[in-house]
Design a protein around this motif. Structure first.
Motif, PDB file in Angstrom:
ATOM      1  N   THR A  52       0.829  -1.209   0.000  1.00 56.98           N
ATOM      2  CA  THR A  52       0.000   0.000   0.000  1.00 56.98           C
ATOM      3  C   THR A  52       0.861   1.256   0.000  1.00 56.98           C
ATOM      4  N   SER A  61      -2.405   2.425  -8.656  1.00 57.40           N
ATOM      5  CA  SER A  61      -3.479   1.779  -7.904  1.00 57.40           C
ATOM      6  C   SER A  61      -2.917   0.613  -7.093  1.00 57.40           C
ATOM      7  N   LYS A  62      -3.669   0.213  -6.076  1.00 53.94           N
ATOM      8  CA  LYS A  62      -3.259  -0.928  -5.258  1.00 53.94           C
ATOM      9  C   LYS A  62      -3.220  -2.222  -6.073  1.00 53.94           C
ATOM     10  N   PRO A  63      -4.187  -2.460  -6.974  1.00 57.15           N
ATOM     11  CA  PRO A  63      -4.081  -3.667  -7.803  1.00 57.15           C
ATOM     12  C   PRO A  63      -2.831  -3.660  -8.702  1.00 57.15           C
ATOM     13  N   ALA A  64      -2.492  -2.498  -9.247  1.00 56.12           N
ATOM     14  CA  ALA A  64      -1.281  -2.407 -10.079  1.00 56.12           C
ATOM     15  C   ALA A  64      -0.040  -2.676  -9.226  1.00 56.12           C
ATOM     16  N   THR A  66       0.085  -4.480  -6.554  1.00 52.67           N
ATOM     17  CA  THR A  66       0.080  -5.906  -6.232  1.00 52.67           C
ATOM     18  C   THR A  66       0.665  -6.721  -7.383  1.00 52.67           C
ATOM     19  N   ARG A  67       0.295  -6.376  -8.617  1.00 50.81           N
ATOM     20  CA  ARG A  67       0.832  -7.088  -9.786  1.00 50.81           C
ATOM     21  C   ARG A  67       2.347  -6.894  -9.901  1.00 50.81           C
ATOM     22  N   LYS A  70       4.104  -8.820  -7.087  1.00 52.96           N
ATOM     23  CA  LYS A  70       4.083 -10.261  -7.373  1.00 52.96           C
ATOM     24  C   LYS A  70       5.140 -10.614  -8.423  1.00 52.96           C
TER      25      LYS A  70
END
Length: 139
Positions: A52, A61-64, A66-67, A70
């Protein structure tokens, strides 16, 4: 007279090109894109951060985030460590190899920049530093 923004951009480009073309630049991770280097630079400057916090710092963004995290973990660039206080929180740290890569490139960039301003005498360098700090405080 050349506008200061154009001059700054031209100087930045010259320093960046000298950095990119340096034979002493770390070649440990030649597959890194410019965006990867940018994100790793953020992670390097944060030392130990969460996904975060990384997303906020990178302006993504948080999803970006996260990707990216990962992908970096899978590539061996990052290591996730659970918080000692809250096991739900995972901290991100650079792998030892990536840490060395970043440290080497930071030293090189510093040297390229110092070489670029070496034509200035000490008082001019101090004045430049004060002006840059003043601009930095306004950003």
């Amino acid at each position: 007279m050349e506008q200061i923004s154009q001059l700054f951009s031209k100087l930045y480009d010259k320093v960046a090109i000298n950095y990119q073309n340096s034979p002493t630049r770390s070649q440990l991770f030649p597959e890194l894109s410019a965006n990867d280097e940018y994100y790793l630079d953020i992670l390097y400057s944060q030392s130990e951060t969460t996904a975060t916090q990384f997303a906020d710092q990178a302006g993504i963004s948080k999803p970006a985030a996260t990707r990216i995290v990962k992908r970096f973990v899978q590539a061996g660039y990052l290591v996730k460590k659970p918080s000692q206080h809250d096991k739900r929180v995972m901290y991100l740290t650079l792998s030892p190899e990536m840490l060395r890569h970043c440290q080497q490139n930071y030293r090189l960039f510093d040297q390229v920049f110092l070489d670029a301003i070496s034509i200035l005498d000490e008082s001019e360098q101090q004045q430049l530093q004060q002006l840059m700090q003043k601009v930095d405080q306004n950003l």
